[in-house]
Design a protein around this motif. Structure first.
Motif, PDB file in Angstrom:
ATOM      1  N   VAL A 199       0.834  -1.206   0.000  1.00  0.00           N
ATOM      2  CA  VAL A 199       0.000   0.000   0.000  1.00  0.00           C
ATOM      3  C   VAL A 199       0.868   1.256   0.000  1.00  0.00           C
ATOM      4  O   VAL A 199       0.585   2.227  -0.709  1.00  0.00           O
ATOM      5  CB  VAL A 199      -0.938  -0.007   1.233  1.00  0.00           C
ATOM      6  CG1 VAL A 199      -1.654   1.334   1.358  1.00  0.00           C
ATOM      7  CG2 VAL A 199      -1.947  -1.136   1.115  1.00  0.00           C
ATOM      8  N   ILE A 200       1.945   1.220   0.783  1.00  0.00           N
ATOM      9  CA  ILE A 200       2.846   2.375   0.838  1.00  0.00           C
ATOM     10  C   ILE A 200       3.500   2.619  -0.523  1.00  0.00           C
ATOM     11  O   ILE A 200       3.626   3.763  -0.980  1.00  0.00           O
ATOM     12  CB  ILE A 200       3.923   2.174   1.919  1.00  0.00           C
ATOM     13  CG1 ILE A 200       3.277   2.209   3.307  1.00  0.00           C
ATOM     14  CG2 ILE A 200       5.010   3.246   1.831  1.00  0.00           C
ATOM     15  CD1 ILE A 200       4.209   1.817   4.426  1.00  0.00           C
ATOM     16  N   LEU A 203       0.887   4.225  -2.763  1.00  0.00           N
ATOM     17  CA  LEU A 203       0.671   5.624  -2.405  1.00  0.00           C
ATOM     18  C   LEU A 203       1.866   6.491  -2.784  1.00  0.00           C
ATOM     19  O   LEU A 203       1.716   7.676  -3.095  1.00  0.00           O
ATOM     20  CB  LEU A 203       0.394   5.744  -0.902  1.00  0.00           C
ATOM     21  CG  LEU A 203      -0.903   5.090  -0.411  1.00  0.00           C
ATOM     22  CD1 LEU A 203      -1.011   5.210   1.106  1.00  0.00           C
ATOM     23  CD2 LEU A 203      -2.122   5.721  -1.084  1.00  0.00           C
ATOM     24  N   THR A 204       3.048   5.888  -2.778  1.00  0.00           N
ATOM     25  CA  THR A 204       4.243   6.629  -3.198  1.00  0.00           C
ATOM     26  C   THR A 204       4.200   6.912  -4.699  1.00  0.00           C
ATOM     27  O   THR A 204       4.549   8.014  -5.149  1.00  0.00           O
ATOM     28  CB  THR A 204       5.511   5.834  -2.859  1.00  0.00           C
ATOM     29  OG1 THR A 204       5.549   5.559  -1.452  1.00  0.00           O
ATOM     30  CG2 THR A 204       6.758   6.613  -3.239  1.00  0.00           C
ATOM     31  N   LYS A 207       2.023   9.771  -5.587  1.00  0.00           N
ATOM     32  CA  LYS A 207       2.482  11.020  -4.974  1.00  0.00           C
ATOM     33  C   LYS A 207       1.725  11.418  -3.698  1.00  0.00           C
ATOM     34  O   LYS A 207       1.712  12.592  -3.328  1.00  0.00           O
ATOM     35  CB  LYS A 207       2.375  12.178  -5.979  1.00  0.00           C
ATOM     36  CG  LYS A 207       3.049  11.922  -7.317  1.00  0.00           C
ATOM     37  CD  LYS A 207       4.543  11.678  -7.175  1.00  0.00           C
ATOM     38  CE  LYS A 207       5.202  11.480  -8.527  1.00  0.00           C
ATOM     39  NZ  LYS A 207       6.654  11.208  -8.428  1.00  0.00           N
ATOM     40  N   ILE A 208       1.116  10.457  -3.024  1.00  0.00           N
ATOM     41  CA  ILE A 208       0.457  10.758  -1.750  1.00  0.00           C
ATOM     42  C   ILE A 208       1.448  10.638  -0.594  1.00  0.00           C
ATOM     43  O   ILE A 208       1.459  11.457   0.327  1.00  0.00           O
ATOM     44  CB  ILE A 208      -0.756   9.834  -1.533  1.00  0.00           C
ATOM     45  CG1 ILE A 208      -1.832  10.140  -2.577  1.00  0.00           C
ATOM     46  CG2 ILE A 208      -1.319   9.995  -0.118  1.00  0.00           C
ATOM     47  CD1 ILE A 208      -3.060   9.261  -2.469  1.00  0.00           C
ATOM     48  N   VAL A 209       2.299   9.613  -0.637  1.00  0.00           N
ATOM     49  CA  VAL A 209       3.346   9.424   0.365  1.00  0.00           C
ATOM     50  C   VAL A 209       4.674   9.877  -0.222  1.00  0.00           C
ATOM     51  O   VAL A 209       5.047   9.452  -1.320  1.00  0.00           O
ATOM     52  CB  VAL A 209       3.429   7.941   0.808  1.00  0.00           C
ATOM     53  CG1 VAL A 209       4.656   7.709   1.681  1.00  0.00           C
ATOM     54  CG2 VAL A 209       2.164   7.548   1.545  1.00  0.00           C
ATOM     55  N   TRP A 215       7.439   5.599   6.540  1.00  0.00           N
ATOM     56  CA  TRP A 215       6.170   4.923   6.784  1.00  0.00           C
ATOM     57  C   TRP A 215       6.334   3.414   6.885  1.00  0.00           C
ATOM     58  O   TRP A 215       5.629   2.755   7.655  1.00  0.00           O
ATOM     59  CB  TRP A 215       5.176   5.285   5.678  1.00  0.00           C
ATOM     60  CG  TRP A 215       4.671   6.679   5.811  1.00  0.00           C
ATOM     61  CD1 TRP A 215       5.087   7.795   5.131  1.00  0.00           C
ATOM     62  CD2 TRP A 215       3.671   7.139   6.724  1.00  0.00           C
ATOM     63  NE1 TRP A 215       4.413   8.909   5.547  1.00  0.00           N
ATOM     64  CE2 TRP A 215       3.523   8.541   6.532  1.00  0.00           C
ATOM     65  CE3 TRP A 215       2.875   6.509   7.675  1.00  0.00           C
ATOM     66  CZ2 TRP A 215       2.624   9.306   7.251  1.00  0.00           C
ATOM     67  CZ3 TRP A 215       1.972   7.271   8.397  1.00  0.00           C
ATOM     68  CH2 TRP A 215       1.853   8.651   8.192  1.00  0.00           C
TER      69      TRP A 215
END
Length: 251
Positions: A199-200, A203-204, A207-209, A215
């Motif tokens: 998930v990380i 999201l990376t 461009k969210i993380v 994280w």
């Protein structure tokens, strides 16, 4: 000349002053935010209320502190820390107080952990004690909800329409998801960690993380804390039952 205060006495004095300051700030914010709230209206309310019910409410408040303190005390002692019951009650009180004055009740557990570590408990033991108690707390919420539905279904089903019913359903779903996630962390930690990292990564990419390593470290630390619960439950199978019963009593 008078005797100088000892180091421990100075710490106690500082703690008292900080507590008094926090209480003063809390009351000031309350009275400034709610103009209609003042000591006169509070006294009028108390005079018009049933004294027995006010006394019962106060007794329940004290019982809440005691039950949480007992749960923390039992868990910490099983983990090898010979904490005193009085200290455990202080941890419970700090949890409730700081939860009441911080946004989303986020300051309760950090405050309890601070006092635990200050009293000589290792950070690992303090953190795990609070994590284990949180698992028992989540189980208690679900157990009470199921019991209420079984004993008085009309009370719950009668709220099934509109926003209230929606919030009740959402609350149950969230609690079950949380408990399920905690159990998965205990039994299938590798799978949870792999899914979390996936998930990380996703999201990376979108461009969210922006700091994926940070994280991933947080996820790994959280999963490890709950995974360790499994070993403790195996070693002390009755511990979770005691913590669950005490949390049910607290609720």
């Amino acid at each position: 000349m008078g005797k100088k205060l000892s180091k421990s006495a100075k710490k106690q004095l500082i703690n008292i002053l900080v507590l008094v300051a926090l209480v003063a700030i809390t009351l000031t914010v309350l009275f400034l935010s709610y103009r209609e709230l003042n000591f006169g209206t509070i006294l009028d309310f108390l005079r018009s209320s049933n004294g027995w019910l006010i006394g019962a409410a106060f007794a329940c408040m004290v019982a809440e502190i005691i039950f949480e303190g007992l749960s923390i005390h039992v868990i910490a002692r099983r983990l090898g820390h010979k904490s005193k019951l009085r200290a455990s009650l202080a941890y419970s009180t700090s949890d409730i107080y700081y939860s009441a004055i911080t946004p989303s009740a986020s300051g309760g557990q950090p405050a309890s952990m601070f006092y635990m570590v200050r009293d000589g408990m290792s950070a690992g033991t303090a953190g795990f004690t609070l994590i284990f108690n949180l698992v028992a707390y989540t189980g208690a919420i679900i157990a009470i909800g199921i019991f209420a539905l079984a004993v008085r279904p009309q009370m719950i089903l009668g709220l099934g329409n509109g926003l209230t019913g929606t919030l009740i359903i959402v609350g149950f779903v969230v609690q079950f998801v949380l408990l399920g996630l905690l159990i998965m962390c205990m039994l299938w930690s590798s799978a949870v960690l792999k899914a979390g990292n996936g998930v990380i990564s996703l999201l990376t990419k979108i461009k969210i993380v922006r700091k994926p390593d940070k994280w991933r470290g947080k996820v790994a630390g959280a999963v490890e804390k709950y995974r360790a619960c499994r070993g403790i439950i195996k070693t002390h199978p009755a511990l979770f039952l005691w913590a669950l019963l005490l949390n049910i009593g607290q609720r």
